[in-house]
Design an enzyme around this catalytic site. Structure first.
Site, PDB file in Angstrom:
ATOM      1  N   ARG A  21       2.956  22.474  17.930  1.00 27.10           N
ATOM      2  CA  ARG A  21       2.516  22.812  19.298  1.00 27.10           C
ATOM      3  C   ARG A  21       2.726  21.632  20.220  1.00 27.10           C
ATOM      4  O   ARG A  21       3.114  21.777  21.376  1.00 27.10           O
ATOM      5  CB  ARG A  21       1.035  23.183  19.299  1.00 27.10           C
ATOM      6  CG  ARG A  21       0.787  24.585  18.836  1.00 27.10           C
ATOM      7  CD  ARG A  21      -0.652  25.007  19.068  1.00 27.10           C
ATOM      8  NE  ARG A  21      -0.901  26.201  18.280  1.00 27.10           N
ATOM      9  CZ  ARG A  21      -0.768  27.453  18.738  1.00 27.10           C
ATOM     10  NH1 ARG A  21      -0.436  27.678  19.988  1.00 27.10           N
ATOM     11  NH2 ARG A  21      -0.984  28.480  17.962  1.00 27.10           N
ATOM     12  N   ARG A  61       1.028  31.427  24.770  1.00 28.11           N
ATOM     13  CA  ARG A  61       0.877  30.306  23.831  1.00 28.11           C
ATOM     14  C   ARG A  61      -0.289  29.430  24.249  1.00 28.11           C
ATOM     15  O   ARG A  61      -0.391  29.025  25.413  1.00 28.11           O
ATOM     16  CB  ARG A  61       2.140  29.428  23.814  1.00 28.11           C
ATOM     17  CG  ARG A  61       3.384  30.119  23.336  1.00 28.11           C
ATOM     18  CD  ARG A  61       3.321  30.597  21.922  1.00 28.11           C
ATOM     19  NE  ARG A  61       3.090  29.557  20.934  1.00 28.11           N
ATOM     20  CZ  ARG A  61       2.831  29.797  19.652  1.00 28.11           C
ATOM     21  NH1 ARG A  61       2.738  31.041  19.213  1.00 28.11           N
ATOM     22  NH2 ARG A  61       2.648  28.806  18.822  1.00 28.11           N
ATOM     23  N   HIS A  86      -6.516  36.183  33.351  1.00 29.78           N
ATOM     24  CA  HIS A  86      -7.033  36.663  32.065  1.00 29.78           C
ATOM     25  C   HIS A  86      -7.673  38.036  32.267  1.00 29.78           C
ATOM     26  O   HIS A  86      -8.533  38.197  33.135  1.00 29.78           O
ATOM     27  CB  HIS A  86      -8.053  35.678  31.507  1.00 29.78           C
ATOM     28  CG  HIS A  86      -8.571  36.100  30.164  1.00 29.78           C
ATOM     29  ND1 HIS A  86      -7.845  35.936  29.014  1.00 29.78           N
ATOM     30  CD2 HIS A  86      -9.722  36.705  29.796  1.00 29.78           C
ATOM     31  CE1 HIS A  86      -8.533  36.420  27.994  1.00 29.78           C
ATOM     32  NE2 HIS A  86      -9.671  36.895  28.439  1.00 29.78           N
ATOM     33  N   GLU A  96      -5.010  42.950  39.136  1.00 24.51           N
ATOM     34  CA  GLU A  96      -4.344  41.681  38.825  1.00 24.51           C
ATOM     35  C   GLU A  96      -3.317  41.350  39.903  1.00 24.51           C
ATOM     36  O   GLU A  96      -3.235  40.223  40.394  1.00 24.51           O
ATOM     37  CB  GLU A  96      -3.648  41.744  37.459  1.00 24.51           C
ATOM     38  CG  GLU A  96      -4.611  41.923  36.293  1.00 24.51           C
ATOM     39  CD  GLU A  96      -3.961  41.708  34.930  1.00 24.51           C
ATOM     40  OE1 GLU A  96      -2.977  40.958  34.836  1.00 24.51           O
ATOM     41  OE2 GLU A  96      -4.448  42.292  33.942  1.00 24.51           O
TER      42      GLU A  96
HETATM   43  N1  NHR Z   1      -4.269  26.976  26.914  1.00 27.01           N
HETATM   44  C1  NHR Z   1      -5.370  26.295  27.192  1.00 27.01           C
HETATM   45  N2  NHR Z   1      -5.495  25.085  26.674  1.00 27.01           N
HETATM   46  N3  NHR Z   1      -6.367  26.776  27.973  1.00 27.01           N
HETATM   47  C2  NHR Z   1      -6.264  28.004  28.474  1.00 27.01           C
HETATM   48  O1  NHR Z   1      -7.253  28.462  29.234  1.00 27.01           O
HETATM   49  C3  NHR Z   1      -5.127  28.804  28.193  1.00 27.01           C
HETATM   50  C4  NHR Z   1      -4.128  28.236  27.391  1.00 27.01           C
HETATM   51  C5  NHR Z   1      -2.989  28.968  27.046  1.00 27.01           C
HETATM   52  C6  NHR Z   1      -2.853  30.271  27.460  1.00 27.01           C
HETATM   53  C7  NHR Z   1      -3.772  32.327  28.488  1.00 27.01           C
HETATM   54  C8  NHR Z   1      -4.780  33.050  27.552  1.00 27.01           C
HETATM   55  C9  NHR Z   1      -5.228  34.381  28.117  1.00 27.01           C
HETATM   56  O2  NHR Z   1      -5.383  34.517  29.323  1.00 27.01           O
HETATM   57  C10 NHR Z   1      -3.864  30.865  28.207  1.00 27.01           C
HETATM   58  C11 NHR Z   1      -4.991  30.134  28.613  1.00 27.01           C
HETATM   59  C12 NHR Z   1      -2.764  33.212  24.374  1.00 27.01           C
HETATM   60  C13 NHR Z   1      -3.741  33.157  23.389  1.00 27.01           C
HETATM   61  C14 NHR Z   1      -3.385  33.153  21.928  1.00 27.01           C
HETATM   62  O3  NHR Z   1      -4.233  33.317  21.071  1.00 27.01           O
HETATM   63  C15 NHR Z   1      -5.059  33.077  23.807  1.00 27.01           C
HETATM   64  C16 NHR Z   1      -5.372  33.037  25.145  1.00 27.01           C
HETATM   65  C17 NHR Z   1      -4.370  33.087  26.118  1.00 27.01           C
HETATM   66  C18 NHR Z   1      -3.070  33.181  25.720  1.00 27.01           C
HETATM   67  N4  NHR Z   1      -2.092  32.918  21.596  1.00 27.01           N
HETATM   68  C19 NHR Z   1      -1.551  32.838  20.226  1.00 27.01           C
HETATM   69  C20 NHR Z   1      -1.243  31.367  19.861  1.00 27.01           C
HETATM   70  O4  NHR Z   1      -1.276  31.078  18.645  1.00 27.01           O
HETATM   71  C21 NHR Z   1      -0.234  33.572  20.114  1.00 27.01           C
HETATM   72  C22 NHR Z   1      -0.338  35.014  20.453  1.00 27.01           C
HETATM   73  C23 NHR Z   1       1.032  35.651  20.680  1.00 27.01           C
HETATM   74  O5  NHR Z   1       2.064  34.949  20.693  1.00 27.01           O
HETATM   75  O6  NHR Z   1       1.057  36.868  20.899  1.00 27.01           O
HETATM   76  O7  NHR Z   1      -0.930  30.543  20.744  1.00 27.01           O
HETATM   77  O8  NHR Z   1      -5.518  35.321  27.323  1.00 27.01           O
HETATM   78  C1  GAR Z   2      -1.666  40.842  32.019  1.00 26.22           C
HETATM   79  O1  GAR Z   2      -2.588  41.882  31.828  1.00 26.22           O
HETATM   80  C2  GAR Z   2      -2.371  39.514  31.915  1.00 26.22           C
HETATM   81  O2  GAR Z   2      -3.671  39.533  32.447  1.00 26.22           O
HETATM   82  C3  GAR Z   2      -2.441  39.355  30.431  1.00 26.22           C
HETATM   83  O3  GAR Z   2      -1.223  39.842  29.935  1.00 26.22           O
HETATM   84  C4  GAR Z   2      -0.686  40.789  30.857  1.00 26.22           C
HETATM   85  C5  GAR Z   2       0.652  40.288  31.299  1.00 26.22           C
HETATM   86  O4  GAR Z   2       1.290  41.265  32.043  1.00 26.22           O
HETATM   87  N1  GAR Z   2      -2.574  37.986  30.098  1.00 26.22           N
HETATM   88  C6  GAR Z   2      -2.992  37.595  28.936  1.00 26.22           C
HETATM   89  O5  GAR Z   2      -3.422  38.356  28.079  1.00 26.22           O
HETATM   90  C7  GAR Z   2      -2.899  36.124  28.748  1.00 26.22           C
HETATM   91  N2  GAR Z   2      -3.101  35.815  27.396  1.00 26.22           N
HETATM   92  P1  GAR Z   2       2.583  40.930  32.874  1.00 26.22           P
HETATM   93  O6  GAR Z   2       3.543  40.190  31.939  1.00 26.22           O
HETATM   94  O7  GAR Z   2       3.115  42.280  33.233  1.00 26.22           O
HETATM   95  O8  GAR Z   2       2.205  40.108  34.048  1.00 26.22           O
END
Ligand code: NHR
Ligand code: GAR
Length: 217
Positions: A70, A96, A114, A179
């Site tokens: 990462r 990610r 989110h 959104e």
């Molecule tokens: N990173 C940090 N440090 N802080 C935040 O607030 C973040 C972030 C990275 C992404 C978006 C978040 C969301 O809105 C976001 C906020 C991905 C995962 C996750 O579990 C969780 C939260 C969010 C985005 N990702 C997996 C991973 O291992 C992979 C999942 C996949 O590829 O489908 O990184 O929801």
């Molecule tokens: C949206 O619903 C956003 O809120 C969510 O994924 C969708 C993306 O849609 N985000 C997350 O879950 C972040 N982890 P889009 O690609 O059509 O904008």
């Protein structure tokens, strides 16, 4: 005649990019006064890349699978973003988790959308969890990104009612409408210098917002 250059934003995506499209549309219509310098995706197949190209916006794919950690992915991602020296980094369906060193580098300059009423349902499968819990409302939150996943201070929240016989899909569709409305708003506030993060709190027009952030509706 020299005009002041527009503030630059870089948008990170992983998927469909409908939020990216909402941002592009507001820029095109002249309501959002910034330049989208680049759209970066960690997935080559993300449809959002096509949307960007359609609008003549530069794109880049940085596949996390090409990196052995990462940390090394984030270091490279940061180096590519910084080529543009953006005012703001926008996570729009970026999937990610980012390292603390990355989030600290952009502290107070990176937003996420989110699909839940944070602090409820951090992480994934938010709509499924809200329905399973029997909640009356679901929604979406724009927040500043900090090292704490989905834990940075809220900026805007919009609610939708969860109807009986609501499905994950029908709820996602309703939430997406909100959104697309609120993300361009938050970006515009930031660009106008009205929005700041200070001591892990959101400040809008010099006023500290409450935990929910600005509540639309
Ligand atoms: N990173 C940090 N440090 N802080 C935040 O607030 C973040 C972030 C990275 C992404 C978006 C978040 C969301 O809105 C976001 C906020 C991905 C995962 C996750 O579990 C969780 C939260 C969010 C985005 N990702 C997996 C991973 O291992 C992979 C999942 C996949 O590829 O489908 O990184 O929801
Ligand atoms: C949206 O619903 C956003 O809120 C969510 O994924 C969708 C993306 O849609 N985000 C997350 O879950 C972040 N982890 P889009 O690609 O059509 O904008």
């Amino acid at each position: 005649m020299s005009e002041t250059p527009l503030p630059k934003i870089v948008v990170l995506i992983s998927g469909s990019g409908s939020n990216l499209q909402a941002i592009i549309d507001q820029v095109t219509q002249g309501n959002l006064k910034c330049e989208i310098a680049c759209v970066i995706s960690n997935r080559a197949e993300a449809f959002g890349l096509e949307r960007a190209k359609q609008s003549g916006i530069k794109t880049q794919v940085i596949n996390h699978k090409d990196f052995d950690s990462r940390e090394s992915f984030d270091v490279f991602l940061q180096s590519q973003i910084d080529l543009y020296n953006p005012t703001l980094v926008v996570l729009a369906g970026f999937m990610r988790i980012l390292t603390a060193s990355f989030t600290e580098h952009y502290e107070g300059k990176m937003l996420n959308i989110h699909p839940s009423l944070l602090p409820k349902y951090q992480g994934l499968l938010t709509h499924k969890r809200a329905i399973a819990a029997g909640d009356d409302f679901a929604g979406v939150t724009i927040h500043f990104v900090t090292a704490q996943l989905d834990g940075g201070p809220n900026i805007i929240q919009a609610k939708v009612a969860i109807d009986k016989d609501e499905t994950e899909n029908s709820l996602a569709q309703k939430v997406l409408v909100k959104e697309h409305l609120i993300y361009p708003m938050a970006i515009q506030w930031f660009i106008e210098n009205r929005l700041k993060m200070n001591q892990n709190q959101t400040v809008l027009d010099e006023k500290v917002l409450n935990e929910q952030g600005f509540e639309l509706d």
